[in-house]
Design a protein around this motif. Structure first.
Motif, PDB file in Angstrom:
ATOM      1  N   HIS A 161       0.821  -1.212   0.000  1.00 24.58           N
ATOM      2  CA  HIS A 161       0.000   0.000   0.000  1.00 24.58           C
ATOM      3  C   HIS A 161       0.857   1.265   0.000  1.00 24.58           C
ATOM      4  CE1 HIS A 161      -3.672  -2.245   0.365  1.00 24.58           C
ATOM      5  NE2 HIS A 161      -3.207  -2.883   1.420  1.00 24.58           N
ATOM      6  N   MET A 210      -6.987  -0.409  -6.682  1.00 27.88           N
ATOM      7  CA  MET A 210      -6.636   0.949  -7.078  1.00 27.88           C
ATOM      8  C   MET A 210      -7.881   1.767  -7.394  1.00 27.88           C
ATOM      9  SD  MET A 210      -3.438   1.564  -6.776  1.00 27.88           S
ATOM     10  CE  MET A 210      -3.358   3.089  -7.714  1.00 27.88           C
ATOM     11  N   ALA A 211      -8.853   1.139  -8.072  1.00 29.59           N
ATOM     12  CA  ALA A 211     -10.068   1.859  -8.455  1.00 29.59           C
ATOM     13  C   ALA A 211     -10.901   2.225  -7.236  1.00 29.59           C
ATOM     14  CB  ALA A 211     -10.888   1.006  -9.420  1.00 29.59           C
ATOM     15  N   GLY A 214      -7.528   3.470  -4.257  1.00 29.16           N
ATOM     16  CA  GLY A 214      -6.418   4.310  -4.681  1.00 29.16           C
ATOM     17  C   GLY A 214      -5.072   3.847  -4.175  1.00 29.16           C
ATOM     18  N   THR A 215      -4.994   2.604  -3.708  1.00 27.94           N
ATOM     19  CA  THR A 215      -3.747   2.094  -3.151  1.00 27.94           C
ATOM     20  C   THR A 215      -3.660   0.591  -3.334  1.00 27.94           C
ATOM     21  OG1 THR A 215      -2.527   1.733  -1.092  1.00 27.94           O
ATOM     22  CG2 THR A 215      -4.873   2.025  -0.881  1.00 27.94           C
TER      23      THR A 215
END
Length: 269
Positions: A161, A210-211, A214-215
């Motif tokens: 992350h 990610m979508a 965001g990590t």
């Protein structure tokens, strides 16, 4: 000691709360369950893999406390409490072992405050593991950990992350430089295979995280190895979590997701 607790936002998924959902906990919200459900569609064995991660952490904690005789621990990005935690595993072996948990999630911080009240050898600091120069100067870390003696540093499912822009390899070098000889570093990390259907599954899972959050960065074996600079790896080295000092023979074959995680422990001479 009072903690400066950040506010909980139930509209934004949290890494700690999503992992809590995978581990069967109750400290999460609908937004976290949405991430959980999306991941389960791609990898239905993710709950089992999540439990494999926790089992690995406890085996590592037992090794460090018993086999390596480490009596102080820094658990970074510790997440929410589950049925078994680092402090319980090590203090069962050595009741005097000191454990400092660090996390920047507000719900984890609230649980950390409760730990301060029930166990005088278990402590919590609010901090960002991506900023070792700040975290290592934290008053709680400095008060309860003696960096002139060996420490067990734990990064369990945390560094994937940390985006490349935050230089996770350089971050780990800073942590390791601060440790005394005889210290150990334990890391588990999402693994990106270099070919085949498992690579495709890893890419799909990475895109989903990610979508929605965001990590998330699945990394190759070589990239993960770079997070142990200058350390002597404890056998069997960087390997699948289920192959690292298992408690006994497997009665079922590993799930696909079990091949998407690598873990290892290194010793600083």
């Amino acid at each position: 000691m009072a903690l400066n607790l950040p506010e909980i936002d139930p509209t934004v998924p949290s890494i700690a709360r999503v992992y809590d959902a995978f581990l069967g906990g109750k400290d999460h919200y609908e937004v976290d369950r949405q991430v959980y459900q999306q991941v389960m569609q791609i990898a239905p064995d993710s709950v089992r893999t999540g439990r494999e991660c926790r089992a690995w952490l406890i085996r590592v904690a037992r090794f460090l406390a018993a086999g390596a005789h480490v009596d102080q621990f820094l658990d970074l990005g510790s997440g929410l409490p589950t049925a078994e935690n680092t402090h319980q595993a090590v203090q069962r072996i050595n009741p005097e072992a000191q454990v400092v948990y660090v996390d920047n999630d507000p719900m984890v911080a609230a649980h950390g405050r409760a730990l301060l009240e029930e166990n005088d050898r278990t402590h919590f600091a609010v901090g960002d593991l991506r900023k070792p120069e700040e975290l290592l100067q934290d008053p709680t870390v400095g008060k309860y950990l003696d960096f002139s003696r060996p420490i067990g540093l734990i990064q369990s499912n945390t560094l994937h992350h940390v985006a490349d822009e935050f230089d996770p390899a350089g971050t780990m070098t800073q942590y390791i430089d601060a440790l005394a000889p005889g210290s150990y570093v334990a890391i588990s990390h999402l693994h990106m295979p270099t070919e085949g259907p498992l690579q495709q599954k890893a890419e799909e899972l990475q895109a989903t995280f990610m979508a929605m959050m965001g990590t998330c960065k699945f990394r190759t074996r070589d990239e993960i190895t770079s997070f142990f600079p200058g350390l002597e790896m404890v056998e069997p080295g960087l390997t699948y979590l289920f192959d690292w000092w298992p408690d006994g023979p497997r009665v079922t074959p590993p799930a696909d997701g079990d091949y998407l995680l690598l873990g290892g422990v290194g010793r600083k001479d």
